[in-house]
Motif scaffolding. Structure first.
Motif, short mmCIF file in Angstrom:
data_model
loop_
_atom_site.label_atom_id
_atom_site.label_comp_id
_atom_site.label_asym_id
_atom_site.label_seq_id
_atom_site.Cartn_x
_atom_site.Cartn_y
_atom_site.Cartn_z
N VAL A 174 0.84 -1.20 0.00
CA VAL A 174 0.00 0.00 0.00
C VAL A 174 0.88 1.25 0.00
CG1 VAL A 174 -1.56 1.35 1.46
CG2 VAL A 174 -2.01 -1.08 1.06
N ASP A 194 2.77 1.50 -3.47
CA ASP A 194 1.90 1.86 -4.59
C ASP A 194 1.64 3.36 -4.63
OD1 ASP A 194 1.68 -0.71 -5.53
OD2 ASP A 194 -0.26 -1.11 -4.59
N ALA A 195 1.73 4.02 -3.48
CA ALA A 195 1.55 5.47 -3.44
C ALA A 195 2.83 6.22 -3.78
CB ALA A 195 1.04 5.89 -2.06
N ALA A 210 1.58 11.24 0.78
CA ALA A 210 0.48 10.40 0.31
C ALA A 210 0.71 8.94 0.70
CB ALA A 210 0.32 10.53 -1.20
N ALA A 211 1.97 8.49 0.63
CA ALA A 211 2.27 7.11 0.99
C ALA A 211 2.05 6.87 2.48
CB ALA A 211 3.70 6.77 0.58
N ALA A 255 -1.65 6.62 3.09
CA ALA A 255 -2.18 5.32 2.66
C ALA A 255 -1.82 4.22 3.66
CB ALA A 255 -1.64 4.97 1.27
N TYR A 256 -0.60 4.28 4.16
CA TYR A 256 -0.12 3.32 5.16
C TYR A 256 -0.94 3.42 6.45
CZ TYR A 256 3.37 1.53 8.59
OH TYR A 256 4.02 0.87 9.61
N LYS A 292 -3.96 4.63 6.74
CA LYS A 292 -5.33 4.19 6.46
C LYS A 292 -5.41 2.67 6.49
CE LYS A 292 -9.09 4.62 3.10
NZ LYS A 292 -9.51 5.19 1.78
N PHE A 293 -4.36 2.00 5.97
CA PHE A 293 -4.33 0.54 6.03
C PHE A 293 -4.40 0.06 7.48
CE2 PHE A 293 -1.78 -3.22 6.88
CZ PHE A 293 -2.35 -4.16 6.02
#
Length: 238
Positions: free
Chosen positions: A29, A32-33, A84-85, A88-89, A91-92
């Protein structure tokens, strides 16, 4: 028996219910960001997983700490924010961070009994991140002090980690109780620092994270609220 003046808690698997988490996916995740190209993202995810695995290996063997920024640097992302990464991390991880519903009544009852509440966690995340979780869940105001391995030199079970937590909460180690779900880190560790240890054996610790140790908890709690009766019993001399 010495009076208990503080109870210090592990975080993951203790204050949060135990979850099985796909640890490879957390880094995919993140990667990918960072990279749109699938091959580059896959390679970065592998490097991040390797760096984190090495960090936790050092924690188990040498009891030395690591932080997220260090892991990113070891994977070649040093000095780059990657907002952003990180989002995302986080949020995971969010579904796996919610505080157990028993925490608020337990901590309230401990404090009403004149017992201070602390947190000591082996983590790569910052204190700000953890405190935001406690704020989100409405229990931050009940914490007297919190210590995270990412911001000190040692990880549990090193005695210095527990001494740091005792110092932060303002209570000598021999008057502290530590509560956690792992025998090595959360029972053997605090006992080496002079604390009593309460084990909550409700987590399925992955084989790769287990360390064989001959440790006997001072008490066992099947759920968090059991800690209140255990501590009150000790303070009543029972």
């Amino acid at each position: 028996m010495t009076r208990v003046d503080a109870v210090i808690f592990d975080w993951g698997g203790t204050l949060t219910p135990w979850h099985e988490v796909d640890l490879k996916q957390q880094w995919r995740v993140f990667a990918d960001a960072v990279h749109e190209e699938e091959d580059r993202a896959r390679e970065l995810a592998r490097e991040l997983q390797r760096a984190e695995g090495d960090a936790w290996g050092r924690a188990r063997e040498a009891h030395s700490s690591a932080a997220l920024d260090q892991i990113l640097a070891e994977a070649g992302l040093g000095g780059i924010e990657h907002t952003a990464a990180r989002a995302a991390y986080e949020k995971f991880w969010e579904p796996h961070t919610f505080t157990d519903p028993q925490v608020e009544p337990l901590w309230t009852a401990l404090r009403d009994s004149g017992i201070r509440v602390g947190v000591l966690s082996n983590t790569i995340w910052s204190s700000e991140y953890h405190r935001a979780i406690f704020e989100r869940d409405g229990v931050a105001h009940l914490i007297d002090a919190d210590v995270y391995s990412s911001e000190i030199a040692w990880t549990k079970p090193h005695p210095e980690a527990f001494r740091a937590a005792a110092s932060a909460v303002g209570v000598p180690p021999q008057r502290c109780v530590y509560v956690g779900d792992r025998l090595f880190e959360d029972v053997h560790g605090p006992q080496q620092a002079g604390m009593r240890a309460v084990w909550i054996p409700h987590s399925v610790i992955p084989a790769a994270q287990r360390v064989d140790v001959d440790a006997t908890p001072d008490a066992t709690a099947e759920e968090l609220m059991d800690v209140l009766a255990i501590v009150r019993g000790w303070n009543a001399g029972r």
